[in-house]
Design a protein around this motif. Structure first.
Motif, PDB file in Angstrom:
ATOM      1  N   PHE A  22       0.827  -1.209   0.000  1.00 44.60           N
ATOM      2  CA  PHE A  22       0.000   0.000   0.000  1.00 44.60           C
ATOM      3  C   PHE A  22       0.865   1.264   0.000  1.00 44.60           C
ATOM      4  CE2 PHE A  22      -2.034   3.379   2.511  1.00 44.60           C
ATOM      5  CZ  PHE A  22      -3.181   3.603   1.741  1.00 44.60           C
ATOM      6  N   LEU A  23       1.886   1.285   0.852  1.00 41.91           N
ATOM      7  CA  LEU A  23       2.753   2.455   0.951  1.00 41.91           C
ATOM      8  C   LEU A  23       3.530   2.692  -0.349  1.00 41.91           C
ATOM      9  CD1 LEU A  23       4.173   2.027   4.578  1.00 41.91           C
ATOM     10  CD2 LEU A  23       2.361   3.577   3.806  1.00 41.91           C
ATOM     11  N   ARG A  24       3.903   1.590  -1.024  1.00 44.73           N
ATOM     12  CA  ARG A  24       4.615   1.733  -2.296  1.00 44.73           C
ATOM     13  C   ARG A  24       3.668   2.211  -3.394  1.00 44.73           C
ATOM     14  NH1 ARG A  24       7.988   3.223  -5.463  1.00 44.73           N
ATOM     15  NH2 ARG A  24       9.369   1.897  -6.697  1.00 44.73           N
ATOM     16  N   LYS A  25       2.448   1.690  -3.414  1.00 44.67           N
ATOM     17  CA  LYS A  25       1.464   2.098  -4.420  1.00 44.67           C
ATOM     18  C   LYS A  25       1.113   3.575  -4.264  1.00 44.67           C
ATOM     19  CE  LYS A  25       0.210  -1.769  -6.695  1.00 44.67           C
ATOM     20  NZ  LYS A  25       0.291  -1.907  -8.184  1.00 44.67           N
ATOM     21  N   LYS A  26       1.038   4.023  -3.019  1.00 45.02           N
ATOM     22  CA  LYS A  26       0.706   5.420  -2.743  1.00 45.02           C
ATOM     23  C   LYS A  26       1.924   6.336  -2.847  1.00 45.02           C
ATOM     24  CE  LYS A  26      -3.709   5.039  -1.889  1.00 45.02           C
ATOM     25  NZ  LYS A  26      -4.719   5.737  -2.724  1.00 45.02           N
ATOM     26  N   GLY A  30       9.208   5.413  -1.795  1.00 46.69           N
ATOM     27  CA  GLY A  30       9.695   5.450  -3.170  1.00 46.69           C
ATOM     28  C   GLY A  30      10.878   4.532  -3.369  1.00 46.69           C
ATOM     29  N   ALA A  31      11.581   4.722  -4.483  1.00 44.68           N
ATOM     30  CA  ALA A  31      12.736   3.877  -4.798  1.00 44.68           C
ATOM     31  C   ALA A  31      13.826   4.022  -3.737  1.00 44.68           C
ATOM     32  CB  ALA A  31      13.287   4.241  -6.179  1.00 44.68           C
ATOM     33  N   GLU A  32      14.063   5.253  -3.269  1.00 45.59           N
ATOM     34  CA  GLU A  32      15.074   5.474  -2.233  1.00 45.59           C
ATOM     35  C   GLU A  32      14.652   4.832  -0.917  1.00 45.59           C
ATOM     36  OE1 GLU A  32      18.181   6.840  -2.165  1.00 45.59           O
ATOM     37  OE2 GLU A  32      17.957   6.714  -4.347  1.00 45.59           O
ATOM     38  N   GLY A  33      13.351   4.888  -0.628  1.00 41.71           N
ATOM     39  CA  GLY A  33      12.847   4.257   0.581  1.00 41.71           C
ATOM     40  C   GLY A  33      13.033   2.754   0.558  1.00 41.71           C
ATOM     41  N   LYS A  34      12.818   2.151  -0.625  1.00 42.64           N
ATOM     42  CA  LYS A  34      13.004   0.709  -0.769  1.00 42.64           C
ATOM     43  C   LYS A  34      14.468   0.338  -0.560  1.00 42.64           C
ATOM     44  CE  LYS A  34      12.856  -1.566  -4.732  1.00 42.64           C
ATOM     45  NZ  LYS A  34      12.378  -2.196  -5.992  1.00 42.64           N
ATOM     46  N   LYS A  35      15.364   1.151  -1.103  1.00 46.01           N
ATOM     47  CA  LYS A  35      16.798   0.893  -0.918  1.00 46.01           C
ATOM     48  C   LYS A  35      17.186   1.023   0.552  1.00 46.01           C
ATOM     49  CE  LYS A  35      21.404   2.314  -2.452  1.00 46.01           C
ATOM     50  NZ  LYS A  35      21.937   2.305  -1.093  1.00 46.01           N
ATOM     51  N   LEU A  36      16.606   2.015   1.231  1.00 45.22           N
ATOM     52  CA  LEU A  36      16.885   2.199   2.654  1.00 45.22           C
ATOM     53  C   LEU A  36      16.407   0.993   3.458  1.00 45.22           C
ATOM     54  CD1 LEU A  36      17.791   3.898   5.075  1.00 45.22           C
ATOM     55  CD2 LEU A  36      15.521   4.979   5.060  1.00 45.22           C
ATOM     56  N   LEU A  37      15.209   0.488   3.147  1.00 39.76           N
ATOM     57  CA  LEU A  37      14.698  -0.704   3.821  1.00 39.76           C
ATOM     58  C   LEU A  37      15.635  -1.888   3.622  1.00 39.76           C
ATOM     59  CD1 LEU A  37      10.850  -0.631   3.048  1.00 39.76           C
ATOM     60  CD2 LEU A  37      11.919  -0.438   5.296  1.00 39.76           C
ATOM     61  N   THR A  38      16.117  -2.069   2.381  1.00 38.32           N
ATOM     62  CA  THR A  38      17.032  -3.175   2.073  1.00 38.32           C
ATOM     63  C   THR A  38      18.300  -3.076   2.910  1.00 38.32           C
ATOM     64  OG1 THR A  38      16.220  -3.237  -0.208  1.00 38.32           O
ATOM     65  CG2 THR A  38      18.314  -4.327   0.232  1.00 38.32           C
ATOM     66  N   THR A 266      15.120 -13.940   1.385  1.00 36.20           N
ATOM     67  CA  THR A 266      15.434 -14.300  -0.005  1.00 36.20           C
ATOM     68  C   THR A 266      15.187 -13.112  -0.919  1.00 36.20           C
ATOM     69  OG1 THR A 266      14.727 -16.586   0.449  1.00 36.20           O
ATOM     70  CG2 THR A 266      14.948 -15.936  -1.869  1.00 36.20           C
ATOM     71  N   ALA A 267      14.046 -12.462  -0.733  1.00 40.17           N
ATOM     72  CA  ALA A 267      13.731 -11.278  -1.542  1.00 40.17           C
ATOM     73  C   ALA A 267      14.632 -10.110  -1.184  1.00 40.17           C
ATOM     74  CB  ALA A 267      12.269 -10.889  -1.341  1.00 40.17           C
ATOM     75  N   VAL A 268      14.988  -9.998   0.098  1.00 40.47           N
ATOM     76  CA  VAL A 268      15.874  -8.922   0.540  1.00 40.47           C
ATOM     77  C   VAL A 268      17.236  -9.060  -0.136  1.00 40.47           C
ATOM     78  CG1 VAL A 268      17.051  -7.887   2.517  1.00 40.47           C
ATOM     79  CG2 VAL A 268      14.698  -8.695   2.763  1.00 40.47           C
ATOM     80  N   MET A 269      17.786 -10.290  -0.150  1.00 35.44           N
ATOM     81  CA  MET A 269      19.089 -10.528  -0.758  1.00 35.44           C
ATOM     82  C   MET A 269      19.042 -10.289  -2.264  1.00 35.44           C
ATOM     83  SD  MET A 269      21.253 -11.333   1.617  1.00 35.44           S
ATOM     84  CE  MET A 269      22.565 -12.281   0.870  1.00 35.44           C
ATOM     85  N   ALA A 270      17.959 -10.753  -2.903  1.00 31.81           N
ATOM     86  CA  ALA A 270      17.829 -10.542  -4.346  1.00 31.81           C
ATOM     87  C   ALA A 270      17.749  -9.055  -4.673  1.00 31.81           C
ATOM     88  CB  ALA A 270      16.589 -11.264  -4.865  1.00 31.81           C
ATOM     89  N   SER A 271      17.062  -8.296  -3.819  1.00 33.87           N
ATOM     90  CA  SER A 271      16.964  -6.853  -4.025  1.00 33.87           C
ATOM     91  C   SER A 271      18.318  -6.180  -3.815  1.00 33.87           C
ATOM     92  CB  SER A 271      15.934  -6.255  -3.063  1.00 33.87           C
ATOM     93  OG  SER A 271      15.890  -4.854  -3.166  1.00 33.87           O
ATOM     94  N   LYS A 272      19.035  -6.589  -2.775  1.00 32.42           N
ATOM     95  CA  LYS A 272      20.325  -5.994  -2.442  1.00 32.42           C
ATOM     96  C   LYS A 272      21.345  -6.219  -3.549  1.00 32.42           C
ATOM     97  CE  LYS A 272      23.628  -4.369   0.351  1.00 32.42           C
ATOM     98  NZ  LYS A 272      23.684  -2.967   0.805  1.00 32.42           N
TER      99      LYS A 272
END
Length: 304
Positions: A22-26, A30-38, A266-272
């Motif tokens: 939901f937070l990503r759709k809204k 954003g892209a920087e936030g996703k990188k920060l989470l990773t 698994t998804a975290v590592m693939a994203s990183k």
């Protein structure tokens, strides 16, 4: 047999994932936030979670009672590693690495402990805590090599050895073996940071899922992986335990935990490391969904 705890845990994971979606759709994340989470998960909360997982009582009596479950867990990890080498010949390099990692790394840490305690009681929780130690070691040693690339083996070994999660495994193992107490505020800090790991990891999965068409969630590849993770691996473990006459409680914990879905990491590592994160998320989400059927089935089989 009461499966309320299992369904509540699964529901919690999906709720956090939907929040991330939901937070990503809204566009709140954003892209920087996703990188920060990773980066937060890989470099901060996961190492803290690993340290916390090693904080268990360890003495001669417990060592003796847990040797069998520890040996079983180690054999399962070696077997899972070998299966990963032969079960995915037709997949491209990036997907194969994701599948191999997801085969040796299940969600036994997040889901396994509360499920083992709910089904098998306090001793089951102790066995589950021992069971995840070989998995922790494999996922941050052998598993890390699936994603980490370097120009030569020396550089690769250096990158793996200095990874925050590997450092956490070494420190945690030493603390457990020598029963070194940490200062109260340090211990409390580790527990608080580790408590955020599941939330941040599933939030990240949700932000990646926001970019995945739900119609593509189940296909031949993700269904095949889910079969391997949820049915084939625990079936082999079940047969092995029965053939070798392993204690019923050890068998139960080993089978249930080996049948956990793909870990969100698994998804975290693939994203990183940029290894088809969308495919990794699909494997995590579909296997977690299907585990709501397969885990109770394994529990009922074990109960006969």
């Amino acid at each position: 047999m009461d499966f309320k705890g299992l369904f509540e845990m699964q529901g919690m994971l999906f709720s956090i994932m939907i929040l991330g979606l939901f937070l990503r759709k809204k566009k709140i994340v954003g892209a920087e936030g996703k990188k920060l989470l990773t980066d937060l998960v890989i470099d901060v909360t996961l190492p803290a979670s690993i340290l916390k997982s090693f904080q268990i009582e360890f003495n001669g009596e417990i060592l003796k009672s847990c040797m069998v479950i520890g040996a079983a867990a180690l054999i399962i990890q070696v077997g899972s590693y070998m299966l990963g080498m032969v079960l995915y010949p037709g997949f491209g390099d990036e997907r194969k690495r994701v599948l191999q990692y997801a085969t040796i790394c299940s969600n036994a840490g997040v889901l396994g402990n509360p499920i083992a305690e709910g089904i098998f009681g306090g001793l089951g929780l102790l066995y589950a805590s021992i069971y995840v130690i070989p998995q922790r070691i494999f996922m941050w040693s052998v598993g890390l090599t699936y994603f980490t690339e370097a120009p030569d083996k020396k550089t690769l070994i250096k990158k793996v050895a200095t990874h925050p999660c590997i450092v956490a495994v070494v420190i945690g193992f030493l603390l457990m073996i020598f029963q070194i107490p940490l200062p109260g505020f340090v211990n409390l800090t580790i527990k608080q940071v580790a408590g955020a790991n599941t939330f941040l990891a599933m939030m990240l999965v949700g932000t990646i899922l926001a970019e995945v068409p739900l119609s593509s969630l189940a296909d031949g590849a993700t269904l095949y992986y889910s079969f391997v993770r949820l049915v084939f691996v625990p079936f082999l473990v079940f047969c092995g335990c029965r053939i070798w006459g392993i204690d019923g409680l050890v068998t139960g914990v080993s089978v249930v935990l080996s049948g956990m879905p793909a870990a969100s990491v698994t998804a975290v590592m693939a994203s990183k490391y940029h290894k088809d994160e969308v495919f990794a998320v699909r494997c995590v989400v579909l296997s977690t969904l299907l585990s709501m059927l397969t885990v109770p089935c394994w529990c009922m089989i074990l109960n006969f």
